[in-house]
Motif scaffolding. Structure first.
Motif, short mmCIF file in Angstrom:
data_model
loop_
_atom_site.label_atom_id
_atom_site.label_comp_id
_atom_site.label_asym_id
_atom_site.label_seq_id
_atom_site.Cartn_x
_atom_site.Cartn_y
_atom_site.Cartn_z
N THR A 213 -8.85 -55.11 -0.07
CA THR A 213 -9.54 -56.22 -0.16
C THR A 213 -10.57 -56.77 0.68
O THR A 213 -11.62 -57.19 0.31
CB THR A 213 -8.53 -57.43 -0.61
OG1 THR A 213 -7.78 -56.93 -1.91
CG2 THR A 213 -9.37 -58.80 -1.21
N SER A 214 -10.00 -56.80 1.86
CA SER A 214 -11.08 -57.06 3.02
C SER A 214 -12.32 -56.08 2.99
O SER A 214 -13.08 -56.22 3.81
CB SER A 214 -10.35 -57.06 4.13
OG SER A 214 -9.77 -55.91 4.64
N GLY A 215 -11.92 -54.98 2.37
CA GLY A 215 -12.99 -53.90 2.51
C GLY A 215 -12.46 -52.67 3.49
O GLY A 215 -13.22 -51.59 3.33
N VAL A 216 -11.39 -53.06 4.37
CA VAL A 216 -11.23 -51.66 5.42
C VAL A 216 -10.61 -50.42 4.56
O VAL A 216 -9.98 -50.73 3.52
CB VAL A 216 -10.23 -52.31 6.25
CG1 VAL A 216 -8.76 -52.77 5.49
CG2 VAL A 216 -9.85 -51.43 7.33
N VAL A 217 -11.13 -49.42 5.11
CA VAL A 217 -10.70 -48.21 4.61
C VAL A 217 -9.57 -47.72 5.41
O VAL A 217 -10.04 -47.32 6.72
CB VAL A 217 -11.78 -47.18 4.40
CG1 VAL A 217 -11.25 -45.84 3.96
CG2 VAL A 217 -12.69 -47.83 3.05
N HIS B 48 -14.40 -54.96 10.32
CA HIS B 48 -13.72 -53.75 10.16
C HIS B 48 -14.79 -52.66 10.48
O HIS B 48 -16.03 -52.87 9.90
CB HIS B 48 -13.14 -53.49 8.60
CG HIS B 48 -11.90 -54.16 8.41
ND1 HIS B 48 -10.90 -54.43 9.33
CD2 HIS B 48 -11.95 -55.34 7.59
CE1 HIS B 48 -10.07 -55.32 8.72
NE2 HIS B 48 -10.46 -55.95 7.78
N GLY B 49 -14.59 -51.64 10.99
CA GLY B 49 -15.43 -50.54 11.24
C GLY B 49 -15.75 -49.58 10.35
O GLY B 49 -16.49 -48.87 10.24
N ALA B 50 -14.57 -49.50 9.58
CA ALA B 50 -14.51 -48.48 8.26
C ALA B 50 -14.19 -49.27 7.07
O ALA B 50 -13.46 -49.90 7.05
CB ALA B 50 -13.27 -47.53 8.49
N TYR B 51 -15.22 -49.03 6.16
CA TYR B 51 -15.21 -49.64 4.89
C TYR B 51 -15.95 -48.56 3.96
O TYR B 51 -16.49 -47.74 4.25
CB TYR B 51 -16.03 -51.09 5.08
CG TYR B 51 -17.32 -50.74 5.83
CD1 TYR B 51 -18.42 -50.43 5.21
CD2 TYR B 51 -17.16 -51.24 7.24
CE1 TYR B 51 -19.56 -50.56 5.81
CE2 TYR B 51 -18.60 -51.08 7.74
CZ TYR B 51 -19.78 -50.64 7.30
OH TYR B 51 -20.97 -50.79 7.92
N PHE B 52 -15.72 -49.23 2.70
CA PHE B 52 -16.69 -48.53 1.64
C PHE B 52 -17.95 -49.55 1.10
O PHE B 52 -19.12 -49.16 1.20
CB PHE B 52 -15.88 -48.13 0.32
CG PHE B 52 -16.70 -47.59 -0.66
CD1 PHE B 52 -17.35 -46.47 -0.84
CD2 PHE B 52 -16.35 -48.49 -2.12
CE1 PHE B 52 -18.35 -46.00 -2.03
CE2 PHE B 52 -17.00 -47.85 -3.09
CZ PHE B 52 -17.91 -46.72 -3.15
N ASP B 53 -17.33 -50.49 0.33
CA ASP B 53 -18.63 -51.29 -0.10
C ASP B 53 -18.44 -52.78 0.24
O ASP B 53 -19.48 -53.64 0.03
CB ASP B 53 -18.56 -51.23 -1.73
CG ASP B 53 -17.31 -51.75 -2.11
OD1 ASP B 53 -16.30 -52.08 -1.80
OD2 ASP B 53 -17.31 -51.72 -3.59
N THR B 54 -17.23 -53.30 1.05
CA THR B 54 -17.11 -54.68 1.23
C THR B 54 -16.91 -54.60 2.55
O THR B 54 -16.30 -54.02 3.34
CB THR B 54 -15.61 -55.00 0.31
OG1 THR B 54 -15.95 -54.69 -0.92
CG2 THR B 54 -15.33 -56.44 0.73
N ASP C 1 -23.06 -43.74 8.57
CA ASP C 1 -21.84 -44.35 7.45
C ASP C 1 -20.70 -44.58 8.19
O ASP C 1 -20.49 -44.28 9.29
CB ASP C 1 -21.71 -42.98 6.43
CG ASP C 1 -22.64 -42.77 5.44
OD1 ASP C 1 -23.62 -43.55 5.48
OD2 ASP C 1 -22.63 -41.61 4.93
N ALA C 2 -19.89 -45.49 7.36
CA ALA C 2 -18.59 -46.15 7.90
C ALA C 2 -17.62 -45.67 7.35
O ALA C 2 -16.48 -46.39 7.26
CB ALA C 2 -18.84 -47.64 7.78
N LEU C 3 -17.72 -44.32 6.87
CA LEU C 3 -16.37 -43.94 5.95
C LEU C 3 -15.75 -42.86 6.96
O LEU C 3 -16.51 -42.09 7.64
CB LEU C 3 -16.84 -43.16 4.74
CG LEU C 3 -17.51 -43.70 3.79
CD1 LEU C 3 -17.79 -43.01 2.69
CD2 LEU C 3 -16.56 -44.98 3.14
N PRO C 4 -14.41 -43.09 7.39
CA PRO C 4 -13.65 -42.27 8.14
C PRO C 4 -13.81 -40.68 7.96
O PRO C 4 -13.60 -40.26 6.74
CB PRO C 4 -12.28 -42.72 8.21
CG PRO C 4 -12.37 -44.00 7.53
CD PRO C 4 -13.58 -43.99 6.54
N ALA C 5 -14.16 -39.97 8.94
CA ALA C 5 -14.37 -38.57 8.78
C ALA C 5 -13.09 -37.84 8.08
O ALA C 5 -13.11 -36.91 7.34
CB ALA C 5 -14.67 -37.85 10.15
#
Length: 964
Positions: free
Chosen positions: A228-232, A390-396, A465-469
């Motif tokens: 919910t916070s956006g973190v992946v 957060h450093g890793a997120y998708f849309d939030t 981008d901020a998606l974890p590899a």
């Protein structure tokens, strides 16, 4: 000779809407009344409805208005809604509905007036569309079996919690929920868990499972992905640890994010749940939206809700059907594992077609663009000195602004964007398909940055981008040709038309289903649903932006309270089954507030809807069955005996009125009094309210609580099996225990039972339909509609009585709004089954009535008030002709295995082959004078259900299987 002058006031009124809604005109009604043996509608009403419950007091509703007048009122309400750009998130996102899908599914009666596909031979179009949805969900979640949709994400999570307890190794212990799960999901879980003795523990699982919780035992775990916070986060370690403890792991996942991120299945999840809303379905102030659930293969036969499977027809042609129907709650009753009745079929169809139209490449492109805006937004904030948590997120994103959150949210709102105030120090920001550069500038400005000084092109070139590899998706998905064949609007338009042509919906002819009230869903009632002022509203937008919605909701609640005789109404339950649960939970809370925690017995007549017993079990109650007599009425002697036996523990009686057998039982007030004398409450199931509206009010003749089916009595369309709305009405003493909501306190009382759906007012987006129906009809129109519905049922009963026994009747030999005809004696004598009759009706151009409910081997027929006399007569003629065909089987003219009933339905392909049957081609496909130019052709022959259950295939099969 000139026409007589008419007064201006009469000319201004125009054609009353009830003349459009009610099928039989005055001349037709006179013929029908003569057949039934009464001189007027009022005379019939007095004879059919027990005097002890009749209400002579006119309904205090606004005067009926014309369609144009009501649409003008709705426009005025819509203008009072202020739709800001939604960047709130919390599981609801802006999306673009492709116009070809909006116009040809959502606004198309061929799709929205269809019924649940229990007759699969005439439901092949929507079944294929649902199979597309299942395949889409299965592919994206990486789990092999997905259902045909659930009600929303939070209730899907609740179903996953129940499934985890049922199938897992750990039978006790707690249900562990990550603190980063949606707050409305956590709240619904608590509402659903407490009555069944489940403890929900919320904990931060970012560092793993807490030892102190693990020591207590954990039967299930729920994770949000992204949070919910956006973190992946990479949940694999948590999943592995949970499995070591014997827990079943559910991941609530965002389908759009899953086009870029590793699937829940690859993370090790056993179950995935979520919402398909952002796949082209408007937010609608909370719904309706198709929730989803996918499971590992070993759980497939335990999946709650509906499951579309692939079987074959009598010629071996692949054909779709609902698989494993014996799991349905109307069969399992108190042994049911879920009370789900309606799904969200129409919305699931839209979401599946959204995926087919965009394909995997298009979906991934939307996801990449959404993520890219989030990344640029974050980098711009960081460059201005704002901390992005957060450093890793998708849309939030979650931005930390100590003490300034309210100020930032207010500034953004003044500039036209809604953000989320997480707490005094944090702001939540969600990007979506509708986000653009303009919104980035507004958000930066709200945080105090000089947006005009930010060079987006430079930012884009410099920002990764901020998606974890390690979580980037590498496998292929949506590889089936259906997700690649319909890229152009022409192709999609023709595909949708082709599927619609395979189906039988209310736009083709009468669907005479008893208990389901398949009546007119007027175009004027439907029109406002897709207006952006209603469709584009976020459910957690500030309420001062939703004045039009809140006024409509209040007026509909007041109108429903007036027609039912209750004091308060909650519109939150988003299905009839959820209304049942909410009503029973209110009763339970009332007893507990009075110190009567021992009251846990729910009395239910044996004829009741199956959801009643299932809902009672979910509400933590013990079901005790009350017998029904030979005439179908509740056995009063057995009822009294059960009341006496369970007097100290009696919580509630659930009873359907008119009865499930389609009659007005005369002893209902006596029944209510007996339960009240023992300290219990009375729940009247409102499924059959279409026989009461304007004639009698449950809240006045002894009931304490009812749920109402807005998708039956109040004209919300069935949509192929959903959406539905199941609000509850209660008397004043139960009002403090109506549902409430943690994110919108105005949605219910502080002392309420908690939320039963994810959105504060449930499926608010379709409430304009019922509001318009009440406004169009007025009190007198509603009463007249009910009277004509009762007249239609009695007309059909009298027409068919010489040919089929009418199983139950009430006062003066009359039925209520539906009648049950008994086929069992004919089956015993000739071998012709109830299935044979139902499938033969397809050849005559009809959807079958309700089969074998509430009595096996019978048909329950409900014509509704909307069918005109010609259609009623056409149906009666078909049933009479089928009786003659049954007699031919009985006389030996046709054999028991080779006759038009056993071979029905007949399809076009049979006409081109050698004809081996003892009856002619014309008799097979044009029975009873059916006209070739108007003929509905079933696309497949009778389907082998047992084969489909033995060979469970629930995603799109290879195209090669259809060759030839």
């Amino acid at each position: 000779m000139t026409a007589p002058r008419m007064p201006l006031t009469e000319l201004e009124r125009g054609t009353p809407f009830e003349q459009r809604h009610i099928g039989p005109d005055p001349a037709a009604r006179a013929k029908m009344l003569a057949q039934v043996g009464y001189g007027s509608l009022d005379e019939l009403t007095s004879a059919a409805v027990p005097g002890t419950i009749q209400s002579d007091e006119p309904l205090r509703l606004p005067t009926a208005r014309t369609e144009a007048g009501v649409l003008a009122e709705l426009r005025a309400l819509a203008r009072r809604n202020q739709v800001l750009h939604p960047m709130i998130g919390l599981g609801y996102h802006g999306t673009v509905t492709p116009p070809v899908i909006l116009r040809n599914i959502m606004e198309n009666p061929s799709w929205y007036t269809a019924y649940t596909p229990y007759q699969p031979e005439i439901s092949q179009g929507r079944l294929e569309a649902l199979l597309n949805f299942q395949t889409m969900v299965s592919d994206l979640t990486g789990l092999p079996t997905a259902g045909a949709s659930l009600l929303d994400e939070p209730t899907a999570a609740a179903e996953a919690m129940a499934l985890s307890r049922r199938v897992g190794k750990v039978k006790e212990g707690v249900y562990l929920v990550d603190a980063d799960c949606l707050p409305q999901t956590v709240a619904v879980l608590r509402t659903r868990a407490e009555p069944t003795g489940v403890e929900v523990v919320v904990a931060d699982l970012s560092e793993g499972l807490p030892d102190e919780v693990a020591e207590r035992g954990v039967f299930g775990v729920l994770l949000q992905y992204p949070g919910t916070s956006g973190v992946v986060r990479d949940h694999r370690a948590v999943v592995e640890r949970a499995h070591e403890l014997g827990a079943v792991v559910t991941v609530a996942a965002d389908l759009l994010a899953l086009t870029l991120l590793v699937s829940p299945g690859e993370l090790g999840a056993d179950i995935a749940v979520g919402s398909s809303q952002r796949f082209g379905v408007p937010m609608g102030f909370g719904g309706p939206h198709a929730g989803y659930m996918a499971v590992r293969e070993s759980y497939a036969r335990n999946l709650p809700g509906r499951l579309v499977g692939v079987s074959k027809d009598a010629d071996g042609v692949p054909a779709y059907r609902l698989a494993l129907q014996t799991r349905e709650q109307h069969i399992r009753r108190e042994k049911a594992t879920s009370n789900i009745c309606t799904a969200q079929v129409l919305l699931a169809v839209m979401a599946g077609m959204y995926a087919a139209y965009h394909g995997p490449e298009g979906l991934a492109a939307i996801a990449r663009r959404t993520h890219r805006y989030a990344a640029l937004l974050a980098e711009g904030l960081r460059g201005g000195g704002v901390e992005v948590v957060h450093g890793a997120y998708f849309d939030t994103l979650t931005a930390r602004v100590p003490g300034r959150a309210a100020e930032v949210v207010r500034a953004a709102r003044e500039a036209g964007v809604n953000l989320r105030e997480t707490d005094a120090d944090h702001v939540g920001i969600s990007c979506d398909e509708t986000t653009g550069r303009e919104q980035l500038a507004v958000v930066w400005g709200a945080f105090g940055l000089r947006a005009e000084e930010i060079d987006i092109a430079r930012l884009d070139a410099e920002t990764p981008d901020a998606l974890p590899a390690e979580l980037l998706r590498a496998d292929e998905y949506l590889t089936h040709p259906v997700f690649h064949a319909y890229r152009s609007e022409t192709a999609m338009l023709r595909y949708l038309r082709r599927l619609a042509d395979r189906d039988y919906a209310l736009d083709r002819g009468m669907i005479p289903l008893g208990s389901c009230t398949m009546k007119l869903n007027a175009a004027a009632e439907m029109e406002a649903v897709t207006w952006p002022e209603f469709g584009a509203m976020h459910p957690f937008a500030p309420l001062d932006q939703a004045e039009g919605y809140l006024t409509l909701i209040r007026e509909l609640e007041e109108g429903l309270a007036e027609v039912t005789g209750y004091d308060r109404v909650s519109l939150q339950p988003n299905a009839g089954s959820q209304g049942e649960l909410a009503g029973l939970l209110a009763v339970r809370a009332y007893h507990r507030a009075n110190g009567d925690e021992r009251r846990n017995v729910c009395l239910i007549p044996s004829s009741a809807h199956g959801t009643n017993a299932a809902s009672a079990v979910m509400a933590g109650m013990r079901v005790v069955i009350v017998r029904t007599g030979e005439n179908g009425d509740v056995d009063l002697a057995d009822l009294r005996a059960k009341i006496e036996q369970h007097r100290e523990a009696l919580s509630v009686l659930m009873v359907t009125y008119p009865s499930t057998h389609g009659v007005f039982e005369e002893g209902i007030t006596e029944v209510c009094a007996a339960v009240h004398d023992a300290g219990g409450q009375v729940y009247v199931d409102g499924a059959n309210l279409n026989a009461l509206l304007g004639l009698a009010r449950p809240g006045r003749f002894g009931a304490d609580v009812s749920h109402l089916n807005l998708h039956k009595t109040f004209c919300i369309p069935h949509g192929g099996g959903g959406p539905g709305v199941g609000p509850i009405g209660v008397r004043e003493h139960l009002a403090p225990y109506l549902p409430n909501h943690p994110l919108q306190p105005e949605a219910g009382p502080e002392t309420g039972i908690g939320p039963v759906s994810g959105a504060p007012w449930g499926s608010a987006g379709i409430l304009p339909i019922s509001w318009a129906y009440v406004r169009l009809m007025g009190g007198a129109g509603l009463r007249e509609a009910t009277q004509v519905a009762v007249l239609g049922a009695n007309y059909v009963a009298k027409r068919l009585e010489p040919h089929y026994p009418v199983l139950y009747t009430g006062p003066n030999g009359l039925v209520a709004h539906e009648c049950i005809i008994d086929v069992r004696p004919l089956t015993k004598r000739t071998g012709v089954s109830i299935d044979d009759v139902a499938k033969r009706l397809i050849d005559y151009g009809f959807h079958a009535p309700t089969m074998s409910f509430p009595v096996a081997g019978t048909l329950m027929i409900e014509p509704t008030e909307s069918e005109d006399l010609a259609e009623l007569d056409r149906f009666c003629a078909a049933m009479i002709a089928i009786r003659a065909e049954i007699d031919k089987v009985g006389s030996g003219e046709w054999g028991p295995e080779d006759n038009p009933l056993r071979n029905a339905p007949h399809v076009v392909a049979q006409l081109t082959r050698e004809w081996p049957h003892p009856y002619g081609r014309e008799e097979a496909v044009f029975p009873g004078g059916e006209q070739a130019r108007d003929k509905y052709w079933a696309p497949v022959r009778r389907i082998d259900g047992a084969y489909g259950d033995r060979n469970l295939v629930c995603s799109c099969p290879p195209v090669e299987e259809y060759e030839g």
